[in-house]
Scaffold this active site. Structure first.
Site, PDB file in Angstrom:
ATOM      1  N   CYS A  47      -9.476  -0.177  -1.674  1.00 55.33           N
ATOM      2  CA  CYS A  47      -8.356  -0.845  -1.008  1.00 55.33           C
ATOM      3  C   CYS A  47      -8.796  -1.499   0.300  1.00 55.33           C
ATOM      4  CB  CYS A  47      -7.205   0.129  -0.771  1.00 55.33           C
ATOM      5  SG  CYS A  47      -7.625   1.598   0.191  1.00 55.33           S
ATOM      6  N   CYS A  54      -8.467  10.653  -2.894  1.00 55.74           N
ATOM      7  CA  CYS A  54      -9.098   9.343  -2.682  1.00 55.74           C
ATOM      8  C   CYS A  54     -10.622   9.465  -2.646  1.00 55.74           C
ATOM      9  CB  CYS A  54      -8.610   8.708  -1.380  1.00 55.74           C
ATOM     10  SG  CYS A  54      -6.959   7.990  -1.500  1.00 55.74           S
ATOM     11  N   CYS A  97       2.297  -8.463  -0.605  1.00 55.26           N
ATOM     12  CA  CYS A  97       0.965  -8.439  -1.197  1.00 55.26           C
ATOM     13  C   CYS A  97       0.763  -7.109  -1.915  1.00 55.26           C
ATOM     14  CB  CYS A  97      -0.093  -8.616  -0.106  1.00 55.26           C
ATOM     15  SG  CYS A  97      -1.802  -8.564  -0.698  1.00 55.26           S
ATOM     16  N   CYS A 129      -8.732  -5.896   0.667  1.00 51.14           N
ATOM     17  CA  CYS A 129      -7.679  -6.479   1.507  1.00 51.14           C
ATOM     18  C   CYS A 129      -8.077  -7.879   1.976  1.00 51.14           C
ATOM     19  CB  CYS A 129      -7.406  -5.582   2.718  1.00 51.14           C
ATOM     20  SG  CYS A 129      -6.120  -6.240   3.806  1.00 51.14           S
ATOM     21  N   CYS A 185      -1.674  -7.884   8.314  1.00 46.24           N
ATOM     22  CA  CYS A 185      -1.209  -7.568   6.960  1.00 46.24           C
ATOM     23  C   CYS A 185      -0.353  -8.693   6.380  1.00 46.24           C
ATOM     24  CB  CYS A 185      -0.411  -6.264   6.986  1.00 46.24           C
ATOM     25  SG  CYS A 185       0.228  -5.768   5.378  1.00 46.24           S
ATOM     26  N   CYS A 208     -13.797   6.691  -2.289  1.00 42.61           N
ATOM     27  CA  CYS A 208     -13.389   5.342  -2.701  1.00 42.61           C
ATOM     28  C   CYS A 208     -12.896   4.526  -1.511  1.00 42.61           C
ATOM     29  CB  CYS A 208     -12.281   5.438  -3.753  1.00 42.61           C
ATOM     30  SG  CYS A 208     -11.661   3.847  -4.322  1.00 42.61           S
ATOM     31  N   CYS A 263      -3.997  -4.194  -2.537  1.00 43.50           N
ATOM     32  CA  CYS A 263      -4.565  -2.859  -2.311  1.00 43.50           C
ATOM     33  C   CYS A 263      -4.094  -1.861  -3.358  1.00 43.50           C
ATOM     34  CB  CYS A 263      -4.248  -2.366  -0.901  1.00 43.50           C
ATOM     35  SG  CYS A 263      -2.495  -2.119  -0.557  1.00 43.50           S
ATOM     36  N   CYS A 310      -6.486  -0.164  -6.846  1.00 46.13           N
ATOM     37  CA  CYS A 310      -6.589   1.297  -6.758  1.00 46.13           C
ATOM     38  C   CYS A 310      -6.796   1.921  -8.144  1.00 46.13           C
ATOM     39  CB  CYS A 310      -5.332   1.873  -6.122  1.00 46.13           C
ATOM     40  SG  CYS A 310      -5.318   3.679  -6.024  1.00 46.13           S
ATOM     41  N   ASP A 317      14.684   3.850   3.213  1.00 50.30           N
ATOM     42  CA  ASP A 317      14.008   3.003   4.187  1.00 50.30           C
ATOM     43  C   ASP A 317      15.012   2.392   5.163  1.00 50.30           C
ATOM     44  OD1 ASP A 317      11.821   1.778   5.384  1.00 50.30           O
ATOM     45  OD2 ASP A 317      11.949   0.001   4.121  1.00 50.30           O
TER      46      ASP A 317
END
Length: 364
Positions: free
Chosen positions: A209, A203, A256, A213, A229, A206, A259, A263, A149
């Protein structure tokens, strides 16, 4: 990247390419990586999505996301002579969460799970360097450069295209047998390795998430508005947090996980074996009041080598002030806020005043 042109190149075809790849993956797992795949240095397919994201302004003030688009799409422009990218991931959960449960601890300061221990960027880069050394000792010298990153890279896209998982509707990578509580790293190499193939998405219909939020930042499947966010607001953003989001932030003071916690695939989340990810200084148990009492010296001492340093002392206090405002009424909290208000900068004072008002309203 080693720029010495006289370095001998590993000619993988002199060995069994698949056997070389399998050996590298075995070494990666022995170093503590949870998975290892070999990706093609090509992320062109991700560029239209990012351009649309930028067009909508969802990147907030993270202007660096609009830079180096060509390098993001074509990793060989970032690191010349890259022929394959070794993508790895590391699980960071110390204790797998209860399936689809958001903890209700209103007096605690909730810190995202990845940030409770040592900064993963350092852990990841260190182990990638060791992996590169092991490959060189086995097969000879080659060019390599590790990332965690830390550069303009479509790391999720690269990993996804090589089968490490699929991008969920919350925009995080999901692995079918490990969920999403992991961090990614890459080793760009001049090795001519066989590439792995993408997996399928799971996914389905569904929308857990999106529904969970707190600030409705996931505006549609696979598209997140950073301006809403909580992770962005409590980590990257340094200004006055809009009042419309403060109650929704609750007691989340750094990042946070909601989400991810909701899941269904995280019922398969794995516990980490890496001690560097274990919480330091009781960061998984401290109350908002205890954290508020930290002075700057405490903050610097207890966040040394931690991702929390990124937000800075005053922004950290700003976040805690919001948490205290959202906490159940307490005369102790009210007194603490009132007596320490002038010890902070203007931005923090704005949030203290809001927190005092919230506490007074609950009292009445």
């Amino acid at each position: 990247m080693n720029s010495t042109s006289s370095l001998p190149t590993i000619h993988v075809h002199q060995h069994d390419p698949e056997a070389v790849k399998a050996w590298i993956k075995t070494q990666a797992l022995q170093l503590g990586f949870s998975d290892c795949v070999i990706a093609r240095p090509d992320a062109q397919a991700e560029l239209p999505r990012l351009k649309e994201y930028l067009k909508r302004g969802y990147h907030a003030d993270m202007n660096y996301l609009a830079e180096n688009l060509e390098k993001r799409a074509n990793p060989t422009l970032l690191v010349p002579n890259t022929k394959s990218i070794i993508c790895v991931r590391m699980n960071y959960l110390v204790e797998p969460p209860k399936a689809r449960t958001i903890p209700n601890l209103p007096n605690s300061g909730i810190i995202a799970r990845y940030a409770r221990g040592r900064d993963y960027h350092k852990v990841m880069r260190g182990r990638l360097k060791i992996l590169a050394t092991k490959i060189k000792e086995k097969f000879g010298d080659f060019e390599s450069r590790p990332f965690a990153d830390s550069a303009p890279i479509f790391e999720k896209s690269l990993a996804e295209n090589a089968g490490m998982g699929w991008t969920g509707k919350h925009t995080l990578l999901i692995h079918k047998k490990s969920g999403s509580f992991f961090v990614l790293g890459e080793l760009f190499t001049s090795l001519d390795l066989p590439f792995d193939s993408p997996t399928t998405k799971h996914c389905g219909s569904c929308t857990a998430c999106l529904d969970i939020c707190p600030t409705q930042a996931i505006v549609e499947p696979y598209m997140l508005d950073a301006r809403k966010c909580i992770a962005y607001l409590t980590i990257e953003y340094k200004g006055i947090i809009p009042e419309e989001f403060r109650k929704s932030i609750g007691n989340r003071i750094f990042g946070c996980d909601d989400c991810q916690l909701i899941c269904p695939w995280n019922s398969f989340a794995k516990k980490t074996d890496i001690e560097d990810f274990y919480p330091r200084h009781d960061l998984d148990h401290l109350t908002l009041v205890e954290l508020w009492k930290w002075n700057e010296v405490d903050f610097l001492a207890k966040t040394e080598g931690s991702p929390i340093r990124r937000t800075g002392y005053q922004s950290f206090k700003r976040n805690i002030a919001i948490g205290l405002g959202n906490a159940p009424y307490s005369i102790d909290i009210l007194n603490l806020l009132e007596t320490t208000r002038d010890a902070h900068d203007h931005i923090v004072q704005v949030h203290i005043d809001w927190a005092i008002q919230q506490q007074q309203q609950k009292k009445s």
